[in-house]
Motif scaffolding. Structure first.
Motif, PDB file in Angstrom:
ATOM      1  N   ILE A   5       0.581  -1.253   0.073  1.00 21.03           N
ATOM      2  CA  ILE A   5       0.096  -0.004   0.256  1.00 21.03           C
ATOM      3  C   ILE A   5       0.858   1.090  -0.075  1.00 21.03           C
ATOM      4  CG2 ILE A   5      -1.901   1.292   1.130  1.00 21.03           C
ATOM      5  CD1 ILE A   5      -2.785  -1.166   0.364  1.00 21.03           C
ATOM      6  N   PRO A   6       0.884   2.071  -1.109  1.00 16.64           N
ATOM      7  CA  PRO A   6       1.605   3.419  -1.074  1.00 16.64           C
ATOM      8  C   PRO A   6       0.953   4.403  -0.128  1.00 16.64           C
ATOM      9  CG  PRO A   6       0.304   3.263  -2.950  1.00 16.64           C
ATOM     10  CD  PRO A   6       0.110   1.930  -2.379  1.00 16.64           C
ATOM     11  N   LEU A   7       1.885   4.929   0.954  1.00 18.24           N
ATOM     12  CA  LEU A   7       1.384   5.993   1.594  1.00 18.24           C
ATOM     13  C   LEU A   7       2.154   7.473   0.921  1.00 18.24           C
ATOM     14  CD1 LEU A   7       1.682   4.238   4.976  1.00 18.24           C
ATOM     15  CD2 LEU A   7      -0.322   4.342   3.420  1.00 18.24           C
ATOM     16  N   THR A   8       1.550   8.307   0.767  1.00 23.00           N
ATOM     17  CA  THR A   8       2.146   9.461   0.086  1.00 23.00           C
ATOM     18  C   THR A   8       2.002  10.754   0.844  1.00 23.00           C
ATOM     19  OG1 THR A   8       1.561   8.618  -2.197  1.00 23.00           O
ATOM     20  CG2 THR A   8       2.230  10.949  -1.914  1.00 23.00           C
ATOM     21  N   GLY A   9       2.968  11.643   1.069  1.00 19.87           N
ATOM     22  CA  GLY A   9       3.136  12.751   1.875  1.00 19.87           C
ATOM     23  C   GLY A   9       3.944  13.863   1.425  1.00 19.87           C
ATOM     24  N   THR A  10       4.045  14.899   2.027  1.00 21.04           N
ATOM     25  CA  THR A  10       5.319  15.883   1.680  1.00 21.04           C
ATOM     26  C   THR A  10       5.919  16.229   2.831  1.00 21.04           C
ATOM     27  OG1 THR A  10       3.891  16.778  -0.193  1.00 21.04           O
ATOM     28  CG2 THR A  10       5.613  18.116   0.621  1.00 21.04           C
ATOM     29  N   GLU A  11       7.308  16.367   2.650  1.00 18.99           N
ATOM     30  CA  GLU A  11       8.069  17.070   3.747  1.00 18.99           C
ATOM     31  C   GLU A  11       8.965  17.775   3.408  1.00 18.99           C
ATOM     32  OE1 GLU A  11       9.380  16.651   7.790  1.00 18.99           O
ATOM     33  OE2 GLU A  11       7.660  15.651   6.794  1.00 18.99           O
ATOM     34  N   ASP A  12       9.106  18.925   3.897  1.00 19.47           N
ATOM     35  CA  ASP A  12      10.083  19.941   3.522  1.00 19.47           C
ATOM     36  C   ASP A  12       9.820  20.401   1.867  1.00 19.47           C
ATOM     37  OD1 ASP A  12      10.789  20.411   6.156  1.00 19.47           O
ATOM     38  OD2 ASP A  12      12.413  18.882   5.925  1.00 19.47           O
ATOM     39  N   GLY A  13       8.962  20.044   1.225  1.00 21.85           N
ATOM     40  CA  GLY A  13       8.739  20.456  -0.092  1.00 21.85           C
ATOM     41  C   GLY A  13       8.955  19.151  -0.824  1.00 21.85           C
ATOM     42  N   ASN A  14       9.469  18.240  -0.364  1.00 19.16           N
ATOM     43  CA  ASN A  14       9.614  16.702  -1.192  1.00 19.16           C
ATOM     44  C   ASN A  14       8.551  15.961  -1.132  1.00 19.16           C
ATOM     45  OD1 ASN A  14      12.447  17.763  -1.760  1.00 19.16           O
ATOM     46  ND2 ASN A  14      13.024  17.096   0.428  1.00 19.16           N
ATOM     47  N   ARG A  15       8.255  15.152  -2.052  1.00 18.85           N
ATOM     48  CA  ARG A  15       7.374  14.195  -2.326  1.00 18.85           C
ATOM     49  C   ARG A  15       7.772  13.098  -1.562  1.00 18.85           C
ATOM     50  NH1 ARG A  15       5.607  10.337  -5.925  1.00 18.85           N
ATOM     51  NH2 ARG A  15       3.242   9.896  -5.894  1.00 18.85           N
ATOM     52  N   THR A  16       7.137  12.305  -0.691  1.00 18.16           N
ATOM     53  CA  THR A  16       7.698  11.169  -0.124  1.00 18.16           C
ATOM     54  C   THR A  16       6.622   9.945  -0.218  1.00 18.16           C
ATOM     55  OG1 THR A  16       8.885  12.254   1.434  1.00 18.16           O
ATOM     56  CG2 THR A  16       8.635  10.039   2.157  1.00 18.16           C
ATOM     57  N   VAL A  17       7.011   8.850  -0.706  1.00 16.17           N
ATOM     58  CA  VAL A  17       6.247   7.796  -0.716  1.00 16.17           C
ATOM     59  C   VAL A  17       6.682   6.634   0.081  1.00 16.17           C
ATOM     60  CG1 VAL A  17       4.646   6.087  -2.091  1.00 16.17           C
ATOM     61  CG2 VAL A  17       5.354   8.595  -3.183  1.00 16.17           C
ATOM     62  N   LEU A  18       6.089   6.163   1.048  1.00 15.66           N
ATOM     63  CA  LEU A  18       6.235   5.033   1.728  1.00 15.66           C
ATOM     64  C   LEU A  18       5.340   3.588   1.160  1.00 15.66           C
ATOM     65  CD1 LEU A  18       5.923   6.018   5.325  1.00 15.66           C
ATOM     66  CD2 LEU A  18       7.947   6.525   3.708  1.00 15.66           C
ATOM     67  N   TYR A  19       6.260   2.581   0.808  1.00 18.03           N
ATOM     68  CA  TYR A  19       5.487   1.524   0.448  1.00 18.03           C
ATOM     69  C   TYR A  19       5.485   0.139   1.541  1.00 18.03           C
ATOM     70  CZ  TYR A  19       5.769   3.382  -4.291  1.00 18.03           C
ATOM     71  OH  TYR A  19       5.709   4.280  -5.237  1.00 18.03           O
ATOM     72  N   VAL A  20       4.256   0.113   2.147  1.00 23.07           N
ATOM     73  CA  VAL A  20       4.117  -0.913   3.287  1.00 23.07           C
ATOM     74  C   VAL A  20       3.303  -2.020   2.748  1.00 23.07           C
ATOM     75  CG1 VAL A  20       3.130  -1.081   5.598  1.00 23.07           C
ATOM     76  CG2 VAL A  20       4.110   1.141   5.039  1.00 23.07           C
ATOM     77  N   THR A  21       3.744  -3.118   3.295  1.00 21.37           N
ATOM     78  CA  THR A  21       2.943  -4.537   2.702  1.00 21.37           C
ATOM     79  C   THR A  21       1.797  -4.551   3.291  1.00 21.37           C
ATOM     80  OG1 THR A  21       3.871  -5.380   4.959  1.00 21.37           O
ATOM     81  CG2 THR A  21       5.388  -5.653   3.136  1.00 21.37           C
ATOM     82  N   SER A  22       0.921  -4.984   2.308  1.00 17.83           N
ATOM     83  CA  SER A  22      -0.523  -5.016   2.500  1.00 17.83           C
ATOM     84  C   SER A  22      -1.089  -6.137   3.572  1.00 17.83           C
ATOM     85  CB  SER A  22      -1.104  -5.689   1.051  1.00 17.83           C
ATOM     86  OG  SER A  22      -1.039  -4.690   0.151  1.00 17.83           O
ATOM     87  N   ASP A  23      -0.124  -7.268   3.535  1.00 26.36           N
ATOM     88  CA  ASP A  23      -0.461  -8.320   4.396  1.00 26.36           C
ATOM     89  C   ASP A  23       0.252  -7.998   5.852  1.00 26.36           C
ATOM     90  OD1 ASP A  23      -2.163  -9.481   2.655  1.00 26.36           O
ATOM     91  OD2 ASP A  23      -0.441 -10.750   1.915  1.00 26.36           O
ATOM     92  N   SER A  24      -0.328  -8.526   7.013  1.00 25.76           N
ATOM     93  CA  SER A  24       0.420  -8.349   8.173  1.00 25.76           C
ATOM     94  C   SER A  24       1.512  -9.460   8.355  1.00 25.76           C
ATOM     95  CB  SER A  24      -0.663  -8.608   9.468  1.00 25.76           C
ATOM     96  OG  SER A  24      -0.015  -8.607  10.727  1.00 25.76           O
ATOM     97  N   PRO A  25       2.441  -9.338   8.825  1.00 23.56           N
ATOM     98  CA  PRO A  25       2.882  -7.975   9.538  1.00 23.56           C
ATOM     99  C   PRO A  25       3.180  -6.806   8.370  1.00 23.56           C
ATOM    100  CG  PRO A  25       4.990  -9.284   9.690  1.00 23.56           C
ATOM    101  CD  PRO A  25       3.811 -10.184   9.082  1.00 23.56           C
ATOM    102  N   HIS A  26       2.744  -5.645   8.822  1.00 23.05           N
ATOM    103  CA  HIS A  26       3.012  -4.657   7.896  1.00 23.05           C
ATOM    104  C   HIS A  26       4.474  -3.804   8.103  1.00 23.05           C
ATOM    105  CE1 HIS A  26      -1.189  -4.756   6.893  1.00 23.05           C
ATOM    106  NE2 HIS A  26      -1.466  -4.880   8.400  1.00 23.05           N
ATOM    107  N   ARG A  27       5.183  -4.029   7.065  1.00 19.82           N
ATOM    108  CA  ARG A  27       6.582  -3.748   7.141  1.00 19.82           C
ATOM    109  C   ARG A  27       6.840  -2.746   5.896  1.00 19.82           C
ATOM    110  NH1 ARG A  27       9.055  -9.873   7.772  1.00 19.82           N
ATOM    111  NH2 ARG A  27       9.072  -9.856  10.017  1.00 19.82           N
ATOM    112  N   LEU A  28       7.594  -1.794   6.150  1.00 20.57           N
ATOM    113  CA  LEU A  28       8.319  -0.887   5.009  1.00 20.57           C
ATOM    114  C   LEU A  28       8.991  -1.885   4.240  1.00 20.57           C
ATOM    115  CD1 LEU A  28       8.462   1.962   4.004  1.00 20.57           C
ATOM    116  CD2 LEU A  28      10.455   2.083   5.400  1.00 20.57           C
ATOM    117  N   VAL A  29       8.921  -1.690   2.661  1.00 22.01           N
ATOM    118  CA  VAL A  29       9.844  -2.256   1.964  1.00 22.01           C
ATOM    119  C   VAL A  29      10.359  -1.400   0.989  1.00 22.01           C
ATOM    120  CG1 VAL A  29       8.290  -4.504   1.951  1.00 22.01           C
ATOM    121  CG2 VAL A  29       7.864  -2.842   0.255  1.00 22.01           C
TER     122      VAL A  29
END
Length: 249
Positions: free
Chosen positions: A180-204
């Protein structure tokens, strides 16, 4: 070396605990997924980390890594490599507890040691590891890069008074893993975190893009043992020999 600082700064930014997310009605909100991914990274006994940094300041510097490939654990063990920017060469790293082995290539030596001394050092230590401990000043920077526990403390200790929206996207895949992509902005930079859909939910995977910024960070092999093989005595030279060579010229 700035490798550890670079990795920690990137991870702390991408996993900031103050990111605020609106619940989109699914089973878990973006905030909950991000929190669980962060917790699982903090709890990991080991992880395989790959960093690619094509940011303007990094690619122009011979002292900052444009790429890292490290398997590291909480016991201080590590194996991997890094490549420096601006044609600064590359170096292989092995760490077991307090012992450190570092094998730079010829380009690295010439970039780090000025003038003819760089050529001499490169020839003297060609295809061999510099061996010492985490207490040796010449190896400490590399050793710190391989410290998973310190890295996790940096992530855990991050904090800020500013909050930014983090939006949950549609399920996709990263290297065959549903995320699942989680998108945000930090200090003007676009950031996307990709976290596993299934548990345990881990950043990949995490990416950050912006003006002069282009970084990708991946995490795999959670809790997989780090290889324990170390270079042989024939492949190694004591760090004291390097110190002698540098002082004699």
């Amino acid at each position: 070396m700035t490798g550890k600082a670079l990795i920690c700064a990137t991870a702390v930014l991408l996993l900031s605990p103050v990111l605020v997310a609106a619940d989109d009605g699914d089973d878990l909100s973006a905030r909950q997924l991000a929190d669980q991914a962060k917790d699982n990274l903090l709890d990991a006994g080991s992880v395989h980390l790959r960093l690619t940094d094509r940011s303007t300041s990094t690619t122009a510097s011979r002292t900052q890594p444009t790429s890292m490939d490290l398997a590291l654990d909480q016991d201080g063990n590590c194996v991997g490599s890094m490549k420096m920017g601006a044609g600064g060469g590359s170096v292989e790293i092995v760490k077991q507890g307090d012992e450190v082995w570092m094998k730079p290539d010829r380009t690295f030596w010439k970039a780090q040691v000025p003038g003819s001394q760089g050529d001499a050092v490169a020839e003297l230590f060609k295809n061999r590891y510099i061996h010492g401990s985490t207490n040796d000043a010449m190896l400490k920077g590399m050793a710190d890069t391989c410290d998973l526990t310190s890295f996790q403390k940096e992530v855990e200790g991050d904090g800020s008074d500013d909050a930014n929206a983090l939006t949950k996207g549609d399920e996709t895949t990263v290297d065959g893993t549903k995320v699942i992509p989680l998108t945000g902005t930090e200090d003007g930079n676009r950031t996307v975190l990709y976290v596993t859909s299934d548990s345990p939910h881990r950043l990949v995977k995490a990416i950050q893009r912006g003006d002069g910024t282009d970084m990708t960070l991946t995490f795999t092999d959670y809790d997989k043992p780090v290889p324990t093989a170390t270079p042989s005595a024939d492949e190694s030279v004591d760090v004291g020999k390097l110190q002698e060579e540098l002082q004699s010229t």
